[in-house]
Design a protein around this motif. Structure first.
Motif, PDB file in Angstrom:
ATOM      1  N   GLY A  18     -14.254 -58.149  66.252  1.00 37.15           N
ATOM      2  CA  GLY A  18     -14.235 -59.594  66.275  1.00 37.15           C
ATOM      3  C   GLY A  18     -15.056 -60.225  65.207  1.00 37.15           C
ATOM      4  N   ARG A  19     -15.201 -61.636  65.010  1.00 35.39           N
ATOM      5  CA  ARG A  19     -15.746 -62.207  63.683  1.00 35.39           C
ATOM      6  C   ARG A  19     -17.256 -62.512  63.811  1.00 35.39           C
ATOM      7  N   ALA A  20     -17.803 -62.160  65.247  1.00 35.28           N
ATOM      8  CA  ALA A  20     -19.220 -62.664  65.226  1.00 35.28           C
ATOM      9  C   ALA A  20     -20.113 -61.618  64.279  1.00 35.28           C
ATOM     10  N   ALA A  21     -21.231 -62.215  63.872  1.00 40.54           N
ATOM     11  CA  ALA A  21     -22.213 -61.239  63.320  1.00 40.54           C
ATOM     12  C   ALA A  21     -22.693 -59.944  64.314  1.00 40.54           C
ATOM     13  N   TRP A  22     -22.962 -58.968  63.757  1.00 40.08           N
ATOM     14  CA  TRP A  22     -23.341 -57.820  64.466  1.00 40.08           C
ATOM     15  C   TRP A  22     -24.651 -57.257  63.834  1.00 40.08           C
ATOM     16  N   LEU A  23     -25.353 -56.417  64.400  1.00 36.74           N
ATOM     17  CA  LEU A  23     -26.437 -55.617  63.794  1.00 36.74           C
ATOM     18  C   LEU A  23     -26.028 -54.981  62.638  1.00 36.74           C
ATOM     19  N   GLU A  24     -27.191 -55.394  61.594  1.00 32.39           N
ATOM     20  CA  GLU A  24     -26.792 -54.721  60.408  1.00 32.39           C
ATOM     21  C   GLU A  24     -28.119 -53.756  60.213  1.00 32.39           C
ATOM     22  N   PRO A  25     -27.873 -53.094  58.780  1.00 35.28           N
ATOM     23  CA  PRO A  25     -26.916 -52.948  57.896  1.00 35.28           C
ATOM     24  C   PRO A  25     -25.560 -52.313  58.456  1.00 35.28           C
ATOM     25  N   TYR A  26     -24.370 -52.764  58.020  1.00 38.90           N
ATOM     26  CA  TYR A  26     -23.272 -52.182  58.338  1.00 38.90           C
ATOM     27  C   TYR A  26     -22.931 -50.745  57.797  1.00 38.90           C
ATOM     28  N   THR A  27     -22.595 -49.878  58.568  1.00 42.52           N
ATOM     29  CA  THR A  27     -22.341 -48.349  58.037  1.00 42.52           C
ATOM     30  C   THR A  27     -21.421 -48.303  56.943  1.00 42.52           C
ATOM     31  N   GLU A  28     -20.023 -48.855  56.820  1.00 38.81           N
ATOM     32  CA  GLU A  28     -19.191 -48.627  55.791  1.00 38.81           C
ATOM     33  C   GLU A  28     -19.732 -49.327  54.649  1.00 38.81           C
ATOM     34  N   PRO A  29     -20.066 -50.663  54.527  1.00 38.19           N
ATOM     35  CA  PRO A  29     -20.341 -51.474  53.355  1.00 38.19           C
ATOM     36  C   PRO A  29     -21.677 -50.544  52.668  1.00 38.19           C
ATOM     37  N   THR A  30     -22.694 -49.997  53.691  1.00 35.51           N
ATOM     38  CA  THR A  30     -23.706 -49.266  53.107  1.00 35.51           C
ATOM     39  C   THR A  30     -23.244 -48.176  52.380  1.00 35.51           C
ATOM     40  N   LEU A  31     -22.131 -47.270  52.792  1.00 35.77           N
ATOM     41  CA  LEU A  31     -21.766 -46.265  51.841  1.00 35.77           C
ATOM     42  C   LEU A  31     -21.073 -46.602  50.676  1.00 35.77           C
ATOM     43  N   VAL A  32     -20.227 -47.728  50.730  1.00 35.02           N
ATOM     44  CA  VAL A  32     -19.746 -48.152  49.338  1.00 35.02           C
ATOM     45  C   VAL A  32     -20.860 -48.603  48.542  1.00 35.02           C
ATOM     46  N   SER A  33     -21.981 -49.231  49.164  1.00 30.04           N
ATOM     47  CA  SER A  33     -23.032 -49.590  47.955  1.00 30.04           C
ATOM     48  C   SER A  33     -23.733 -48.355  47.588  1.00 30.04           C
ATOM     49  N   LEU A  34     -23.938 -47.324  48.090  1.00 27.69           N
ATOM     50  CA  LEU A  34     -24.636 -46.327  47.907  1.00 27.69           C
ATOM     51  C   LEU A  34     -23.819 -45.491  46.687  1.00 27.69           C
ATOM     52  N   ALA A  35     -22.279 -45.416  46.982  1.00 24.93           N
ATOM     53  CA  ALA A  35     -21.303 -44.714  45.995  1.00 24.93           C
ATOM     54  C   ALA A  35     -21.492 -45.548  44.540  1.00 24.93           C
ATOM     55  N   ARG A  36     -21.602 -46.956  44.608  1.00 31.03           N
ATOM     56  CA  ARG A  36     -21.461 -47.603  43.590  1.00 31.03           C
ATOM     57  C   ARG A  36     -22.794 -47.733  42.801  1.00 31.03           C
ATOM     58  N   SER A  37     -24.055 -47.256  43.581  1.00 31.93           N
ATOM     59  CA  SER A  37     -25.310 -47.394  42.842  1.00 31.93           C
ATOM     60  C   SER A  37     -25.586 -45.978  42.139  1.00 31.93           C
ATOM     61  N   GLY A  38     -24.597 -44.866  42.441  1.00 30.33           N
ATOM     62  CA  GLY A  38     -24.859 -43.634  41.551  1.00 30.33           C
ATOM     63  C   GLY A  38     -25.151 -42.604  42.796  1.00 30.33           C
ATOM     64  N   ILE A  39     -25.206 -42.674  44.135  1.00 29.74           N
ATOM     65  CA  ILE A  39     -25.313 -41.637  44.964  1.00 29.74           C
ATOM     66  C   ILE A  39     -24.042 -40.876  45.109  1.00 29.74           C
ATOM     67  N   GLY A  40     -24.183 -39.797  44.518  1.00 31.61           N
ATOM     68  CA  GLY A  40     -23.124 -38.851  44.519  1.00 31.61           C
ATOM     69  C   GLY A  40     -22.764 -38.156  45.888  1.00 31.61           C
ATOM     70  N   ARG A  41     -23.817 -37.804  46.759  1.00 36.21           N
ATOM     71  CA  ARG A  41     -23.622 -37.006  47.988  1.00 36.21           C
ATOM     72  C   ARG A  41     -24.247 -37.932  49.156  1.00 36.21           C
ATOM     73  N   VAL A  42     -23.355 -37.987  50.338  1.00 35.37           N
ATOM     74  CA  VAL A  42     -24.364 -38.560  51.546  1.00 35.37           C
ATOM     75  C   VAL A  42     -24.296 -37.470  52.657  1.00 35.37           C
ATOM     76  N   ASP A  43     -24.990 -37.310  53.595  1.00 33.07           N
ATOM     77  CA  ASP A  43     -24.978 -36.830  54.705  1.00 33.07           C
ATOM     78  C   ASP A  43     -25.029 -37.874  55.743  1.00 33.07           C
ATOM     79  N   ILE A  44     -24.105 -37.914  56.496  1.00 34.18           N
ATOM     80  CA  ILE A  44     -24.233 -38.846  57.816  1.00 34.18           C
ATOM     81  C   ILE A  44     -24.033 -38.357  59.220  1.00 34.18           C
ATOM     82  N   PHE A  45     -24.797 -39.040  59.911  1.00 36.53           N
ATOM     83  CA  PHE A  45     -25.169 -38.271  61.271  1.00 36.53           C
ATOM     84  C   PHE A  45     -25.317 -39.433  62.258  1.00 36.53           C
ATOM     85  N   CYS A  46     -24.768 -39.275  63.562  1.00 35.70           N
ATOM     86  CA  CYS A  46     -24.685 -40.366  64.691  1.00 35.70           C
ATOM     87  C   CYS A  46     -25.483 -39.804  65.838  1.00 35.70           C
ATOM     88  N   PRO A  47     -26.728 -40.350  65.925  1.00 35.08           N
ATOM     89  CA  PRO A  47     -27.712 -39.841  66.797  1.00 35.08           C
ATOM     90  C   PRO A  47     -27.491 -40.561  68.151  1.00 35.08           C
TER      91      PRO A  47
END
Length: 363
Positions: free
Chosen positions: A253-282
């Protein structure tokens, strides 16, 4: 009110204890028809969608259930296994293993799994364990962090079930275990094993399922519990705060959700020069659509498209030994005061009595 018929009773039967582990649920097949049935039940839950019914139901039946099932069915098809839905497969296995782990620690309890939406339903499983002689039932949500839309919704169904039962068994509930030491150790063990095999990434992203942001203002503790899990896991892994990022996924939906959002964070990390990420869903104790498709497929593609080089998804706890042992520990704490030793048969009770006598004689 008409109550459900009681199962046949035999005098002298030893009362049993049951543990019912509950997960969210899954469609029965990766088809639009099956997904539509599943979504209709899920999105009709007042705990899940807190929009007034007069406004929400026309949207649900007029738009959402006409458009979303076909799209979601394709996503489910991409992660479906020969045994069925991964969530179903892992949840069944967790229940079977938990019964064995409890037995090894001297607790002879029936352990069954149930789903909040879909099959096997919570009501059907409670009926079954009651028919098997269970007079004490512990309900264990497979949600480590409490949320009204998940844990409380599950408790609602149990309450509705007991209202139609004449001979109500003793009931106990596990509310949350986001900071349980065994659970945190199991998470750390999973990450450390991945690091031993694959090395460490520049960033460890911990992605939790999202909730509408208004849930925090309304008093839902979910956001705080996710942050605490992330902090405790980082401490257990002995990594700096700047190495770990806690994010939230699965917006709707369009409402605001808890932040930061996962996918935009990953995009931001890649664009900032972070070459590798490990991602885990606890927050997910079993791999499912949200981890295997949303994270390991969609989020992976977004990170690589933004310039990232290596994306490593770390599998959920699933049937990991440390996790099942932790789950057994959580169950045993909540079983305190209920005699679960040897309730399967009189022979086991007699064996327990003899061991106690022998211990007393040797002391």
């Amino acid at each position: 009110m008409t109550f459900a018929p009681e199962p046949a009773h035999a005098h002298g039967t030893v009362p049993r204890t049951a543990v019912v582990v509950c997960n969210l649920g899954t469609p029965e097949a990766p088809t639009p028809q099956a997904v539509r049935r599943y979504l209709a039940e899920f999105l009709s839950d007042r705990r899940v969608v807190e929009i007034p019914r007069a406004a929400w139901l026309p949207i649900l039946h007029g738009i959402v259930l006409r458009v979303r099932p076909a799209r979601s069915a394709k996503k489910y098809a991409s992660i479906w296994t020969p045994q069925g839905s991964p969530l179903k497969v892992w949840t069944e296995r967790q229940a079977a293993l938990l019964e064995g782990y409890l037995g090894q620690r001297g607790h002879r309890a029936l352990v069954r799994h149930a789903m909040r939406y879909g099959a096997p339903s919570i009501a059907a499983v409670l009926d079954a364990v009651k028919a098997a002689g269970a007079e004490r039932i512990l309900v264990v949500p497979l949600y480590p962090q409490y949320a009204a839309s998940t844990t409380a919704s599950l408790f609602d169904v149990v309450g509705a079930w007991q209202r139609r039962v004449r001979n109500v068994p003793e009931l106990r509930f596990v509310k949350h275990y986001h900071d349980d030491a065994g659970y945190i150790d199991a998470l750390a063990s999973r990450v450390q094993e991945h690091w031993r095999v694959n090395g460490r990434a520049d960033k460890l992203v911990l992605s939790f399922h999202g909730l509408p942001r208004r849930s925090l203002a309304l008093g839902d503790p979910y956001h705080c519990e996710c942050l605490k899990t992330g902090r405790l896991l980082a401490e257990r892994l002995k990594v700096r705060d700047d190495v770990v990022a806690v994010t939230f996924q699965s917006r709707f939906g369009r409402a605001a959700w808890l932040e930061p959002y996962t996918e935009p964070t990953l995009v931001s990390l890649a664009r900032s020069g972070i070459g590798r990420v490990d991602i885990f869903c606890p927050g997910f104790t079993a791999d499912c659509l949200e981890t295997l498709e949303e994270i390991d497929q969609v989020a992976r593609a977004a990170f690589i498209a933004a310039g990232g080089k290596e994306f490593h998804y770390i599998a959920c706890l699933n049937d990991q030994h440390a996790w099942i042992a932790a789950l057994a520990g959580i169950a045993i704490r909540h079983l305190q005061g209920w005699d679960t030793a040897g309730t399967d048969d009189d022979g086991a009770l007699e064996a327990q009595r003899r061991r106690a006598l022998a211990a007393g004689a040797s002391g």
